[in-house]
Write an enzyme that holds these catalytic residues in place. Structure first.
Site, PDB file in Angstrom:
ATOM      1  N   CYS A  69      -2.683  58.011  35.678  1.00  0.00           N
ATOM      2  CA  CYS A  69      -3.740  57.691  36.719  1.00  0.00           C
ATOM      3  C   CYS A  69      -4.589  56.484  36.295  1.00  0.00           C
ATOM      4  O   CYS A  69      -4.859  56.407  35.031  1.00  0.00           O
ATOM      5  CB  CYS A  69      -4.508  58.675  36.731  1.00  0.00           C
ATOM      6  SG  CYS A  69      -6.390  58.556  37.425  1.00  0.00           S
ATOM      7  N   GLU A  70      -4.367  55.347  36.992  1.00  0.00           N
ATOM      8  CA  GLU A  70      -5.059  54.198  36.828  1.00  0.00           C
ATOM      9  C   GLU A  70      -6.739  54.414  36.668  1.00  0.00           C
ATOM     10  O   GLU A  70      -7.252  53.442  36.022  1.00  0.00           O
ATOM     11  CB  GLU A  70      -4.913  52.974  37.577  1.00  0.00           C
ATOM     12  CG  GLU A  70      -5.110  53.144  38.949  1.00  0.00           C
ATOM     13  CD  GLU A  70      -4.793  51.906  39.897  1.00  0.00           C
ATOM     14  OE1 GLU A  70      -5.536  51.368  40.712  1.00  0.00           O
ATOM     15  OE2 GLU A  70      -3.617  51.490  39.536  1.00  0.00           O
ATOM     16  N   HIS A  71      -7.304  55.304  37.196  1.00  0.00           N
ATOM     17  CA  HIS A  71      -8.716  55.472  37.126  1.00  0.00           C
ATOM     18  C   HIS A  71      -9.017  56.253  35.805  1.00  0.00           C
ATOM     19  O   HIS A  71     -10.250  55.829  35.288  1.00  0.00           O
ATOM     20  CB  HIS A  71      -9.232  56.449  38.165  1.00  0.00           C
ATOM     21  CG  HIS A  71      -8.725  55.772  39.658  1.00  0.00           C
ATOM     22  ND1 HIS A  71      -8.678  56.590  40.649  1.00  0.00           N
ATOM     23  CD2 HIS A  71      -8.868  54.582  39.918  1.00  0.00           C
ATOM     24  CE1 HIS A  71      -8.702  55.723  41.560  1.00  0.00           C
ATOM     25  NE2 HIS A  71      -8.689  54.577  41.152  1.00  0.00           N
ATOM     26  N   HIS A  72      -8.290  57.016  35.080  1.00  0.00           N
ATOM     27  CA  HIS A  72      -8.782  57.689  33.851  1.00  0.00           C
ATOM     28  C   HIS A  72      -7.772  57.364  32.796  1.00  0.00           C
ATOM     29  O   HIS A  72      -8.088  57.958  31.514  1.00  0.00           O
ATOM     30  CB  HIS A  72      -8.774  59.086  34.026  1.00  0.00           C
ATOM     31  CG  HIS A  72      -9.984  59.295  35.116  1.00  0.00           C
ATOM     32  ND1 HIS A  72      -9.691  59.709  36.447  1.00  0.00           N
ATOM     33  CD2 HIS A  72     -11.217  59.345  35.140  1.00  0.00           C
ATOM     34  CE1 HIS A  72     -10.882  59.882  37.244  1.00  0.00           C
ATOM     35  NE2 HIS A  72     -11.856  59.488  36.361  1.00  0.00           N
ATOM     36  N   GLN A 106      -1.054  57.950  43.141  1.00  0.00           N
ATOM     37  CA  GLN A 106      -0.005  58.644  43.690  1.00  0.00           C
ATOM     38  C   GLN A 106       0.324  58.116  45.312  1.00  0.00           C
ATOM     39  O   GLN A 106       1.636  57.809  45.333  1.00  0.00           O
ATOM     40  CB  GLN A 106      -0.326  60.053  43.838  1.00  0.00           C
ATOM     41  CG  GLN A 106       0.655  60.681  44.774  1.00  0.00           C
ATOM     42  CD  GLN A 106       0.357  62.332  44.560  1.00  0.00           C
ATOM     43  OE1 GLN A 106      -0.463  62.650  43.923  1.00  0.00           O
ATOM     44  NE2 GLN A 106       0.849  62.929  45.592  1.00  0.00           N
ATOM     45  N   HIS A 155      -2.500  66.281  39.004  1.00  0.00           N
ATOM     46  CA  HIS A 155      -3.345  65.116  38.294  1.00  0.00           C
ATOM     47  C   HIS A 155      -4.098  65.775  37.006  1.00  0.00           C
ATOM     48  O   HIS A 155      -5.315  66.793  37.366  1.00  0.00           O
ATOM     49  CB  HIS A 155      -4.378  64.535  39.105  1.00  0.00           C
ATOM     50  CG  HIS A 155      -3.486  63.771  40.267  1.00  0.00           C
ATOM     51  ND1 HIS A 155      -3.591  62.327  40.308  1.00  0.00           N
ATOM     52  CD2 HIS A 155      -2.876  64.143  41.335  1.00  0.00           C
ATOM     53  CE1 HIS A 155      -2.615  62.046  41.220  1.00  0.00           C
ATOM     54  NE2 HIS A 155      -2.139  63.116  41.901  1.00  0.00           N
ATOM     55  N   CYS A 161      -6.576  64.472  35.692  1.00  0.00           N
ATOM     56  CA  CYS A 161      -7.845  64.050  35.880  1.00  0.00           C
ATOM     57  C   CYS A 161      -8.803  65.212  36.569  1.00  0.00           C
ATOM     58  O   CYS A 161      -9.788  65.034  36.628  1.00  0.00           O
ATOM     59  CB  CYS A 161      -8.298  62.546  36.439  1.00  0.00           C
ATOM     60  SG  CYS A 161      -7.535  62.466  37.817  1.00  0.00           S
TER      61      CYS A 161
END
Length: 188
Positions: A78-81, A120, A148, A150
Site C-alpha cells: 500500500c503506497e499510503h502506509h 488496488q 489490506h 492497513c
C-alpha cells in the site's frame, strides 16, 4: 525510475529503528536494515517494468471467445502506509482478430504491476489498460480482490475484510450478460 538504492534503505531503516526507541546494534536487529533493503528491492522490482512488455508475444489463433485466468495470487505494498495487501486477480478478455497472448503472460503482468507501491484501484485499471493497449481485444474485465493489512493491523482493525475492484472495457461495458458470465465463472 532509477535503480533501488539498498544502502540508502539500510540507513533509513536504522533511523526508523532508532526513532521508535530500538537499538539497531542489538543482536536481533543487527542485520535487519540489510534484510529490509533486500526485501524492498524484491517487492518493488516492478517499478522499472512495464506490464505491456509481457504482451509483446502474441499468437494468431482462430479464437474470439472468452479467455479467463482466475485466482492469480498477488501481493503488493500500500503506497499510503507501506504495508502489504494481498489477494487474487481475475482477468478476462475476448480476443479480436485471433490476437491472443500466453496465459502465463497475464500472471506476469499482474506481478509487474503489483511490485511497486500501489493502490488496488490502480492495479485493476493498469492491468486492463495494458491488455487493451497491447492486444486490442473486443473487451477486457479485470476483478481484483484483496485484504489490506492497513485495515487489519491498524486503523479499524478488521481482519478478513476484502476489497473488490473491477475494470471493465470494450464489449463488457455495455453487455450485462457478458459481465455476468465472467463473474459467474470467477465465483465457481
Amino acid at each position: 525510475m532509477g535503480q533501488i538504492n539498498t544502502q540508502q534503505i539500510e540507513e533509513a531503516v536504522r533511523l526508523i529503528l532508532e526513532a521508535i526507541g530500538e537499538d539497531p546494534n542489538r543482536e536481533g536487529l543487527l542485520d535487519t536494515p540489510k534484510r529490509v533493503a533486500k526485501m524492498y528491492a524484491e517487492v518493488f522490482s516492478g517499478l522499472n517494468e512495464d506490464p505491456k512488455e509481457h504482451f509483446k508475444t502474441v499468437f494468431g489463433e482462430d479464437h474470439e471467445e472468452l479467455v479467463l485466468v482466475k485466482d492469480i495470487p498477488f501481493h503488493s505494498m500500500c503506497e499510503h502506509h507501506l504495508v502489504p495487501f494481498f489477494g487474487k486477480a481475475h482477468i478476462a478478455y475476448i480476443p479480436k482478430g485471433g490476437k491472443v497472448t500466453g496465459l502465463s503472460k497475464l500472471a506476469r503482468a499482474v506481478e509487474a504491476v503489483c511490485r511497486r507501491p500501489q493502490l488496488q484501484e490502480r492495479i485493476t485499471s493498469t492491468i486492463a489498460e495494458s491488455i487493451v493497449d497491447s492486444l486490442e481485444p473486443h473487451g477486457v474485465m479485470v476483478v481484483v480482490e484483496a485484504e489490506h493489512m492497513c485495515m487489519t493491523m491498524r486503523g479499524v482493525k478488521k481482519p478478513g475484510s476484502k476489497t473488490i475492484t473491477s475494470a471493465v472495457r470494450g464489449v463488457f461495458t455495455n453487455d450485462p450478460a457478458a459481465r455476468a458470465e465472467v463473474l459467474s465463472f470467477i465465483k465457481e
